[in-house]
Design a protein around this motif. Structure first.
Motif, PDB file in Angstrom:
ATOM      1  N   ALA A   1       1.438  -1.250  -0.018  1.00  0.00           N
ATOM      2  CA  ALA A   1       0.086   0.055  -0.356  1.00  0.00           C
ATOM      3  C   ALA A   1       1.025   1.078  -0.566  1.00  0.00           C
ATOM      4  CB  ALA A   1      -0.959  -0.662   1.497  1.00  0.00           C
ATOM      5  N   LEU A   2       0.446   2.083  -0.645  1.00  0.00           N
ATOM      6  CA  LEU A   2       0.732   3.381  -0.164  1.00  0.00           C
ATOM      7  C   LEU A   2       0.394   4.261  -0.289  1.00  0.00           C
ATOM      8  CD1 LEU A   2       3.962   4.724  -1.572  1.00  0.00           C
ATOM      9  CD2 LEU A   2       3.251   4.472  -3.888  1.00  0.00           C
ATOM     10  N   GLU A   3      -0.365   5.163   0.922  1.00  0.00           N
ATOM     11  CA  GLU A   3      -1.068   5.917   1.565  1.00  0.00           C
ATOM     12  C   GLU A   3       0.099   7.001   1.647  1.00  0.00           C
ATOM     13  OE1 GLU A   3      -2.589   3.444   4.533  1.00  0.00           O
ATOM     14  OE2 GLU A   3      -3.383   1.618   2.798  1.00  0.00           O
ATOM     15  N   GLY A   4      -0.462   8.054   0.820  1.00  0.00           N
ATOM     16  CA  GLY A   4       0.239   9.362   0.822  1.00  0.00           C
ATOM     17  C   GLY A   4       1.628   9.514   1.418  1.00  0.00           C
ATOM     18  N   SER A   5       2.086   9.678   2.701  1.00  0.00           N
ATOM     19  CA  SER A   5       3.305   9.532   3.017  1.00  0.00           C
ATOM     20  C   SER A   5       4.155   8.506   3.406  1.00  0.00           C
ATOM     21  CB  SER A   5       3.876  10.428   4.230  1.00  0.00           C
ATOM     22  OG  SER A   5       2.857   9.775   5.423  1.00  0.00           O
ATOM     23  N   GLU A   6       2.802   6.886   3.645  1.00  0.00           N
ATOM     24  CA  GLU A   6       3.394   5.757   3.786  1.00  0.00           C
ATOM     25  C   GLU A   6       3.251   4.858   3.344  1.00  0.00           C
ATOM     26  OE1 GLU A   6       2.977   4.783   8.295  1.00  0.00           O
ATOM     27  OE2 GLU A   6       1.471   3.977   6.853  1.00  0.00           O
ATOM     28  N   ALA A   7       4.446   3.783   3.374  1.00  0.00           N
ATOM     29  CA  ALA A   7       4.408   2.851   1.780  1.00  0.00           C
ATOM     30  C   ALA A   7       4.769   1.449   3.012  1.00  0.00           C
ATOM     31  CB  ALA A   7       5.550   2.499   0.904  1.00  0.00           C
ATOM     32  N   THR A   8       3.989  -0.138   2.948  1.00  0.00           N
ATOM     33  CA  THR A   8       4.430  -0.711   3.025  1.00  0.00           C
ATOM     34  C   THR A   8       4.525  -1.592   2.557  1.00  0.00           C
ATOM     35  OG1 THR A   8       1.978  -1.372   3.443  1.00  0.00           O
ATOM     36  CG2 THR A   8       2.240  -0.549   5.321  1.00  0.00           C
TER      37      THR A   8
ATOM     38  N   GLY B   1       7.835   3.842  -5.287  1.00  0.00           N
ATOM     39  CA  GLY B   1       8.135   4.390  -4.367  1.00  0.00           C
ATOM     40  C   GLY B   1      10.264   5.175  -3.592  1.00  0.00           C
ATOM     41  N   GLU B   2      10.289   4.768  -4.944  1.00  0.00           N
ATOM     42  CA  GLU B   2      12.245   5.254  -4.293  1.00  0.00           C
ATOM     43  C   GLU B   2      12.636   4.778  -3.336  1.00  0.00           C
ATOM     44  OE1 GLU B   2      12.676   9.626  -5.054  1.00  0.00           O
ATOM     45  OE2 GLU B   2      11.217   9.316  -7.508  1.00  0.00           O
ATOM     46  N   VAL B   3      11.926   2.992  -3.042  1.00  0.00           N
ATOM     47  CA  VAL B   3      12.910   2.897  -1.654  1.00  0.00           C
ATOM     48  C   VAL B   3      13.108   1.773  -1.927  1.00  0.00           C
ATOM     49  CG1 VAL B   3      11.975   1.685   0.475  1.00  0.00           C
ATOM     50  CG2 VAL B   3      10.756   3.656  -0.088  1.00  0.00           C
ATOM     51  N   ILE B   4      14.438   1.803  -1.593  1.00  0.00           N
ATOM     52  CA  ILE B   4      15.297   0.175  -1.263  1.00  0.00           C
ATOM     53  C   ILE B   4      14.928   0.376  -0.083  1.00  0.00           C
ATOM     54  CG2 ILE B   4      17.297  -0.632  -1.426  1.00  0.00           C
ATOM     55  CD1 ILE B   4      18.446   1.658  -3.043  1.00  0.00           C
TER      56      ILE B   4
ATOM     57  N   VAL C   1      15.692  -5.694   8.504  1.00  0.00           N
ATOM     58  CA  VAL C   1      15.518  -5.100   7.904  1.00  0.00           C
ATOM     59  C   VAL C   1      15.808  -3.443   7.389  1.00  0.00           C
ATOM     60  CG1 VAL C   1      13.430  -4.977   6.344  1.00  0.00           C
ATOM     61  CG2 VAL C   1      14.311  -7.055   6.832  1.00  0.00           C
ATOM     62  N   TYR C   2      16.512  -3.024   6.214  1.00  0.00           N
ATOM     63  CA  TYR C   2      16.333  -1.332   6.583  1.00  0.00           C
ATOM     64  C   TYR C   2      15.844  -0.384   5.434  1.00  0.00           C
ATOM     65  CZ  TYR C   2      20.974  -2.464   8.576  1.00  0.00           C
ATOM     66  OH  TYR C   2      21.702  -3.583   9.850  1.00  0.00           O
ATOM     67  N   ALA C   3      15.554   0.228   5.498  1.00  0.00           N
ATOM     68  CA  ALA C   3      14.141   0.989   4.075  1.00  0.00           C
ATOM     69  C   ALA C   3      15.540   2.226   4.155  1.00  0.00           C
ATOM     70  CB  ALA C   3      13.086   1.652   3.999  1.00  0.00           C
ATOM     71  N   PHE C   4      16.405   2.373   2.431  1.00  0.00           N
ATOM     72  CA  PHE C   4      16.663   3.596   2.252  1.00  0.00           C
ATOM     73  C   PHE C   4      15.883   3.721   1.257  1.00  0.00           C
ATOM     74  CE2 PHE C   4      19.389  -0.252   3.290  1.00  0.00           C
ATOM     75  CZ  PHE C   4      20.640   0.533   4.665  1.00  0.00           C
ATOM     76  N   ALA C   5      15.850   5.661   1.006  1.00  0.00           N
ATOM     77  CA  ALA C   5      15.994   6.329  -0.487  1.00  0.00           C
ATOM     78  C   ALA C   5      16.394   5.441  -1.100  1.00  0.00           C
ATOM     79  CB  ALA C   5      16.533   7.668  -0.622  1.00  0.00           C
ATOM     80  N   LEU C   6      16.423   5.701  -2.191  1.00  0.00           N
ATOM     81  CA  LEU C   6      16.758   4.905  -3.304  1.00  0.00           C
ATOM     82  C   LEU C   6      18.125   5.909  -4.320  1.00  0.00           C
ATOM     83  CD1 LEU C   6      17.045   2.967  -6.211  1.00  0.00           C
ATOM     84  CD2 LEU C   6      15.242   4.209  -7.060  1.00  0.00           C
TER      85      LEU C   6
ATOM     86  N   HIS D   1      15.045   6.014   5.588  1.00  0.00           N
ATOM     87  CA  HIS D   1      13.345   5.960   5.373  1.00  0.00           C
ATOM     88  C   HIS D   1      13.268   5.245   7.561  1.00  0.00           C
ATOM     89  CE1 HIS D   1      12.425   7.771   1.487  1.00  0.00           C
ATOM     90  NE2 HIS D   1      12.787   6.823   1.688  1.00  0.00           N
ATOM     91  N   PRO D   2      12.559   5.343   7.815  1.00  0.00           N
ATOM     92  CA  PRO D   2      12.000   5.463   9.321  1.00  0.00           C
ATOM     93  C   PRO D   2      11.222   4.802   8.312  1.00  0.00           C
ATOM     94  CG  PRO D   2      11.494   7.794   9.228  1.00  0.00           C
ATOM     95  CD  PRO D   2      12.258   7.755   7.854  1.00  0.00           C
ATOM     96  N   ILE D   3      11.397   3.010   9.970  1.00  0.00           N
ATOM     97  CA  ILE D   3      10.443   2.140   9.198  1.00  0.00           C
ATOM     98  C   ILE D   3      10.609   1.624  10.624  1.00  0.00           C
ATOM     99  CG2 ILE D   3      13.465   0.541   9.338  1.00  0.00           C
ATOM    100  CD1 ILE D   3      11.788  -0.821   7.596  1.00  0.00           C
ATOM    101  N   ARG D   4       9.154   0.735  10.977  1.00  0.00           N
ATOM    102  CA  ARG D   4       8.843   0.249  12.152  1.00  0.00           C
ATOM    103  C   ARG D   4       7.947  -1.566  11.392  1.00  0.00           C
ATOM    104  NH1 ARG D   4       4.061   3.711  11.445  1.00  0.00           N
ATOM    105  NH2 ARG D   4       2.333   2.870  11.654  1.00  0.00           N
ATOM    106  N   ARG D   5       8.135  -2.016  12.359  1.00  0.00           N
ATOM    107  CA  ARG D   5       7.285  -3.012  12.412  1.00  0.00           C
ATOM    108  C   ARG D   5       6.040  -3.452  12.407  1.00  0.00           C
ATOM    109  NH1 ARG D   5       9.707  -9.407  13.811  1.00  0.00           N
ATOM    110  NH2 ARG D   5       7.865 -10.534  12.231  1.00  0.00           N
ATOM    111  N   GLU D   6       4.904  -4.292  12.097  1.00  0.00           N
ATOM    112  CA  GLU D   6       3.343  -4.227  12.104  1.00  0.00           C
ATOM    113  C   GLU D   6       3.487  -5.558  11.617  1.00  0.00           C
ATOM    114  OE1 GLU D   6       1.548  -0.709  12.092  1.00  0.00           O
ATOM    115  OE2 GLU D   6       0.063  -1.673  11.126  1.00  0.00           O
ATOM    116  N   GLY D   7       3.360  -6.380  12.876  1.00  0.00           N
ATOM    117  CA  GLY D   7       2.927  -7.671  12.635  1.00  0.00           C
ATOM    118  C   GLY D   7       4.380  -8.284  11.083  1.00  0.00           C
TER     119      GLY D   7
END
Ligand code: FES
Length: 161
Positions: free
Chosen positions: A44-51, A66-69, A77-82, A127-133
């Motif tokens: 999902a890509l909801e405005g400011s957040e991608a899951t 999303g321009e995310v690595i 797990v890390y999320a980087f700017a592309l 990018h800030p990242i957090r786990r949810e399930g």
């Protein structure tokens, strides 16, 4: 059994030869512990957040939209700017070297985003990242720079393994 170009497709077979070879390739990568690079898309890509789904094994996933690595490295797990922190060129994963490299000026980075060498003067932005399930949520509005916020940069990771 030898399989040649004249072998007819089998309607009952779940995979054609290309599909079989592709699965075999990734099975070998997984068995060897080597990482791979794949294209991915946000669930999902909801405005400011991608899951994203949590990657099942170590590897690199690139979400061009999303321009995310998304990287899973040694169970983290890390999320980087592309984009490269130097002049915003899209970074690439170099499978043989096991690192990221910028195609423009050849800056090099570790899988965790740490800077190795090149014209860039800092690590890849996280990018800030957090786990949810079974998913991770990535804040696309913020890029954390290691040179400005080193403690926060270090903390932007999720242990999954
Ligand atoms: S744009 Fe990446 S090193 Fe210059």
């Amino acid at each position: 059994m030898m399989l040649d170009e004249s072998t007819p497709e089998c309607d009952a077979c779940p995979l054609d030869r290309r599909g079989f070879l592709g699965q075999a390739f990734f099975a070998i990568l997984a068995a060897s512990g080597m990482s791979s690079v794949t294209a991915t898309a946000a669930l999902a890509l909801e405005g400011s957040e991608a899951t994203y789904s949590i990657p099942a094994r170590d590897g690199v996933e690139i979400d061009k939209k999303g321009e995310v690595i998304l990287v899973r490295d040694k169970g983290v797990v890390y999320a980087f700017a592309l984009s490269c922190p130097h002049q915003k060129q899209s970074l690439r994963w170099k499978e043989a070297q096991g690192r990221f490299e910028c195609p423009k000026h050849r800056s090099k980075y570790q899988p965790n985003g740490s800077f190795i060498a090149g014209r860039a003067t800092r690590a890849m932005d996280r990018h800030p990242i957090r786990r949810e399930g079974d998913i991770v949520r990535v804040d696309l509005t913020l890029k954390v720079r290691r040179d400005e916020e080193p403690e926060r940069w270090e903390s932007e990771q999720v242990r999954v393994g």
